[in-house]
Scaffold this motif. Structure first.
Motif, PDB file in Angstrom:
ATOM      1  N   ASN A  72      17.252  12.799   4.421  1.00  0.00           N
ATOM      2  CA  ASN A  72      18.087  12.744   3.219  1.00  0.00           C
ATOM      3  C   ASN A  72      19.153  13.833   3.238  1.00  0.00           C
ATOM      4  O   ASN A  72      20.289  13.628   2.772  1.00  0.00           O
ATOM      5  CB  ASN A  72      17.221  12.880   1.961  1.00  0.00           C
ATOM      6  N   ARG A  73      18.814  15.006   3.798  1.00  0.00           N
ATOM      7  CA  ARG A  73      19.801  16.079   3.954  1.00  0.00           C
ATOM      8  C   ARG A  73      20.908  15.647   4.907  1.00  0.00           C
ATOM      9  O   ARG A  73      22.082  15.957   4.697  1.00  0.00           O
ATOM     10  CB  ARG A  73      19.128  17.351   4.471  1.00  0.00           C
ATOM     11  N   LEU A  74      20.539  14.936   5.965  1.00  0.00           N
ATOM     12  CA  LEU A  74      21.536  14.422   6.906  1.00  0.00           C
ATOM     13  C   LEU A  74      22.480  13.433   6.222  1.00  0.00           C
ATOM     14  O   LEU A  74      23.689  13.422   6.494  1.00  0.00           O
ATOM     15  CB  LEU A  74      20.847  13.754   8.094  1.00  0.00           C
ATOM     16  N   ASN A  75      21.932  12.617   5.319  1.00  0.00           N
ATOM     17  CA  ASN A  75      22.776  11.690   4.560  1.00  0.00           C
ATOM     18  C   ASN A  75      23.820  12.443   3.737  1.00  0.00           C
ATOM     19  O   ASN A  75      25.005  12.086   3.715  1.00  0.00           O
ATOM     20  CB  ASN A  75      21.922  10.835   3.616  1.00  0.00           C
ATOM     21  N   LEU A  76      23.384  13.506   3.074  1.00  0.00           N
ATOM     22  CA  LEU A  76      24.284  14.279   2.215  1.00  0.00           C
ATOM     23  C   LEU A  76      25.336  15.030   3.019  1.00  0.00           C
ATOM     24  O   LEU A  76      26.489  15.157   2.588  1.00  0.00           O
ATOM     25  CB  LEU A  76      23.477  15.267   1.372  1.00  0.00           C
ATOM     26  N   LEU A  77      24.953  15.513   4.198  1.00  0.00           N
ATOM     27  CA  LEU A  77      25.891  16.282   5.016  1.00  0.00           C
ATOM     28  C   LEU A  77      27.022  15.423   5.564  1.00  0.00           C
ATOM     29  O   LEU A  77      28.057  15.947   5.987  1.00  0.00           O
ATOM     30  CB  LEU A  77      25.146  16.962   6.178  1.00  0.00           C
ATOM     31  N   GLN A  78      26.838  14.106   5.565  1.00  0.00           N
ATOM     32  CA  GLN A  78      27.905  13.208   6.019  1.00  0.00           C
ATOM     33  C   GLN A  78      28.978  12.992   4.957  1.00  0.00           C
ATOM     34  O   GLN A  78      30.045  12.455   5.251  1.00  0.00           O
ATOM     35  CB  GLN A  78      27.321  11.855   6.424  1.00  0.00           C
ATOM     36  N   LEU A  79      28.672  13.424   3.723  1.00  0.00           N
ATOM     37  CA  LEU A  79      29.611  13.250   2.619  1.00  0.00           C
ATOM     38  C   LEU A  79      30.502  14.478   2.498  1.00  0.00           C
ATOM     39  O   LEU A  79      30.356  15.455   3.229  1.00  0.00           O
ATOM     40  CB  LEU A  79      28.830  13.015   1.321  1.00  0.00           C
ATOM     41  N   ASP A  80      31.421  14.426   1.568  1.00  0.00           N
ATOM     42  CA  ASP A  80      32.264  15.585   1.281  1.00  0.00           C
ATOM     43  C   ASP A  80      31.401  16.766   0.854  1.00  0.00           C
ATOM     44  O   ASP A  80      30.401  16.591   0.145  1.00  0.00           O
ATOM     45  CB  ASP A  80      33.265  15.234   0.168  1.00  0.00           C
ATOM     46  N   SER A 111      31.523  18.946  -1.302  1.00  0.00           N
ATOM     47  CA  SER A 111      31.324  19.172  -2.742  1.00  0.00           C
ATOM     48  C   SER A 111      30.086  18.456  -3.267  1.00  0.00           C
ATOM     49  O   SER A 111      29.452  18.916  -4.235  1.00  0.00           O
ATOM     50  CB  SER A 111      32.555  18.709  -3.524  1.00  0.00           C
ATOM     51  N   ILE A 112      29.698  17.338  -2.630  1.00  0.00           N
ATOM     52  CA  ILE A 112      28.546  16.561  -3.112  1.00  0.00           C
ATOM     53  C   ILE A 112      27.229  17.274  -2.807  1.00  0.00           C
ATOM     54  O   ILE A 112      26.415  17.488  -3.725  1.00  0.00           O
ATOM     55  CB  ILE A 112      28.572  15.139  -2.526  1.00  0.00           C
ATOM     56  N   PRO A 113      26.943  17.672  -1.545  1.00  0.00           N
ATOM     57  CA  PRO A 113      25.694  18.423  -1.317  1.00  0.00           C
ATOM     58  C   PRO A 113      25.648  19.763  -2.042  1.00  0.00           C
ATOM     59  O   PRO A 113      24.582  20.172  -2.500  1.00  0.00           O
ATOM     60  CB  PRO A 113      25.678  18.623   0.209  1.00  0.00           C
ATOM     61  N   ILE A 114      26.806  20.416  -2.182  1.00  0.00           N
ATOM     62  CA  ILE A 114      26.832  21.674  -2.940  1.00  0.00           C
ATOM     63  C   ILE A 114      26.497  21.398  -4.393  1.00  0.00           C
ATOM     64  O   ILE A 114      25.773  22.160  -5.043  1.00  0.00           O
ATOM     65  CB  ILE A 114      28.218  22.350  -2.809  1.00  0.00           C
ATOM     66  N   GLY A 115      26.995  20.267  -4.919  1.00  0.00           N
ATOM     67  CA  GLY A 115      26.746  19.897  -6.313  1.00  0.00           C
ATOM     68  C   GLY A 115      25.283  19.642  -6.626  1.00  0.00           C
ATOM     69  O   GLY A 115      24.844  19.832  -7.764  1.00  0.00           O
ATOM     70  N   GLY A 139      22.904  21.303  -5.174  1.00  0.00           N
ATOM     71  CA  GLY A 139      22.181  22.548  -4.902  1.00  0.00           C
ATOM     72  C   GLY A 139      21.838  22.810  -3.456  1.00  0.00           C
ATOM     73  O   GLY A 139      21.040  23.705  -3.157  1.00  0.00           O
ATOM     74  N   MET A 140      22.421  22.062  -2.515  1.00  0.00           N
ATOM     75  CA  MET A 140      22.123  22.282  -1.106  1.00  0.00           C
ATOM     76  C   MET A 140      22.943  23.446  -0.557  1.00  0.00           C
ATOM     77  O   MET A 140      24.129  23.566  -0.831  1.00  0.00           O
ATOM     78  CB  MET A 140      22.419  21.025  -0.279  1.00  0.00           C
ATOM     79  N   ARG A 141      22.283  24.282   0.224  1.00  0.00           N
ATOM     80  CA  ARG A 141      22.976  25.352   0.935  1.00  0.00           C
ATOM     81  C   ARG A 141      23.405  24.782   2.283  1.00  0.00           C
ATOM     82  O   ARG A 141      22.649  24.810   3.258  1.00  0.00           O
ATOM     83  CB  ARG A 141      22.073  26.560   1.096  1.00  0.00           C
ATOM     84  N   ILE A 142      24.627  24.258   2.328  1.00  0.00           N
ATOM     85  CA  ILE A 142      25.028  23.444   3.476  1.00  0.00           C
ATOM     86  C   ILE A 142      25.099  24.240   4.780  1.00  0.00           C
ATOM     87  O   ILE A 142      24.747  23.724   5.832  1.00  0.00           O
ATOM     88  CB  ILE A 142      26.359  22.711   3.205  1.00  0.00           C
ATOM     89  N   ASP A 143      25.550  25.488   4.719  1.00  0.00           N
ATOM     90  CA  ASP A 143      25.628  26.273   5.956  1.00  0.00           C
ATOM     91  C   ASP A 143      24.244  26.517   6.542  1.00  0.00           C
ATOM     92  O   ASP A 143      24.045  26.434   7.758  1.00  0.00           O
ATOM     93  CB  ASP A 143      26.330  27.610   5.698  1.00  0.00           C
ATOM     94  N   LYS A 144      23.282  26.802   5.668  1.00  0.00           N
ATOM     95  CA  LYS A 144      21.907  27.021   6.118  1.00  0.00           C
ATOM     96  C   LYS A 144      21.323  25.748   6.712  1.00  0.00           C
ATOM     97  O   LYS A 144      20.690  25.768   7.786  1.00  0.00           O
ATOM     98  CB  LYS A 144      21.049  27.492   4.948  1.00  0.00           C
ATOM     99  N   GLU A 145      21.527  24.615   6.032  1.00  0.00           N
ATOM    100  CA  GLU A 145      20.996  23.340   6.519  1.00  0.00           C
ATOM    101  C   GLU A 145      21.631  22.951   7.842  1.00  0.00           C
ATOM    102  O   GLU A 145      20.952  22.475   8.753  1.00  0.00           O
ATOM    103  CB  GLU A 145      21.232  22.241   5.477  1.00  0.00           C
TER     104      GLU A 145
END
Length: 336
Positions: free
Chosen positions: A220-228, A230-234, A236-242
């Motif tokens: 599911n994290r991989l799904n979110l990382l494919q988006l803009d 702003s969406i995973p950050i919105g 609460g995902m720490r995208i750089d860490k993930e």
């Protein structure tokens, strides 16, 4: 929520791929310089065959088939992760230099750190991982900007440049080595499945048993990382860490494969694309298909390659490149 029809479709494709993989494996067991009659394969697997058939299957064919499938699965999953975290359809551990980094580390280890065979076998994935990780970290840092974040196109271009540089370093290593060791490095460069023995299977298997379930949990994290971003950050995902954790996993998978199969590119590019074409972009559905496609593609390439020219055949890496290179050009033109 995933539609029930899509889940059913994924299950049917999964079953068909399992059947296809098993059928290709059985065909691969029977074909080769020393052939085994197809009606003797099942009895021999049940240890009811002749001494000759058991020797061919259990000492030569079966370990090679298993290691080829595992290596293909590792490369395919690594490519799927890289494509998701970079949001770039052209990302592949072979194309962007990760395989080359692992290969240089393995070559240096082989040339300058003579060890007993058993110790050498089990340390290969670890050594390959450190080489691949340092390469990936270098590429990541050069492709990252504080203002724009990770730049996918720059990552691919940097990776290709690093891969070329590492190929030059490999040439230097070859030119300063004795003939026997040069043969090994040349075998690795061509993508030959050289680690075709049971100890190599034991060496690579733990990496897959840990990293495949881990990647599924992160689907599911991989799904979110494919988006803009702003969406995973919105949510609460720490995208750089993930991204860093998943990059770590992709590198480990690629390194484990490279340590036993050599420099094979394009499996990590083709398999994820085919999987997404079949079942869609959701990683919960595409990752299992990607893994099976990766194992089957590499097994098919190796089976065809080693039976075209006897006794040595054509390395699997070259057979995959014959298909993968035009596919890469097609995607590059499509992205332009």
């Amino acid at each position: 929520m995933i539609h029930s029809k899509l889940i059913k479709k994924q299950r049917n494709i999964f079953i068909l791929l399992v059947i296809l993989l098993c059928a290709t494996a059985i065909i691969s067991m029977g074909l080769g310089y020393a052939s085994v009659s197809f009606d003797r394969i099942i009895p021999t697997l049940l240890q009811k065959g002749t001494i000759k058939d058991e020797l061919i299957l259990f000492s030569i064919r079966l370990p090679r088939i298993i290691i080829t499938i595992l290596a293909g699965m590792s490369l395919a999953l690594s490519g799927a992760i890289l494509q998701a975290i970079t949001n770039n359809d052209l990302a592949d551990p072979g194309i962007i230099g990760i395989n080359s980094g692992a290969g240089v580390a393995v070559a240096i280890f082989f040339l300058y750190f003579p060890l007993e065979t058993g110790t050498f076998t089990y340390l290969l994935p670890v050594v390959g991982f450190f080489g691949a990780f340092l390469t990936a970290l270098f590429i990541y840092l050069f492709s990252y900007s504080k203002d724009r974040g990770l730049q996918p196109i720059k990552l691919v271009l940097t990776g290709i440049g690093v891969s070329i540089a590492l190929s030059g370093l490999m040439v230097v290593l070859i030119s300063s080595s004795e003939r026997r060791k040069v043969d090994f490095i040349a075998q690795w460069l061509s993508g030959s499945i050289w680690g075709a023995d049971w100890p190599f299977i034991i060496a690579i298997l733990p990496w897959l048993l840990i990293l495949i379930p881990f990647t599924f949990l992160k689907s599911n994290r991989l799904n979110l990382l494919q988006l803009d971003d702003s969406i995973p950050i919105g949510v609460g995902m720490r995208i750089d860490k993930e991204r860093f954790i998943l990059l770590f996993s992709a590198v480990a998978l690629a390194a484990a494969s490279v340590s036993v199969s050599g420099g094979i590119a394009f499996i990590g590019l083709i398999a994820p694309h085919l999987a997404k074409t079949l079942v869609g972009p959701r990683h919960q559905l595409s990752l299992p298909i990607t893994i099976l496609l990766g194992g089957w593609l590499l097994l098919l390439a190796d089976t065809i390659g080693r039976n075209i020219l006897e006794p040595d055949g054509i390395p699997a890496g070259i057979m995959v490149a014959l298909i993968g290179a035009p596919y890469f050009v097609f995607l590059l033109m499509k992205k332009a």
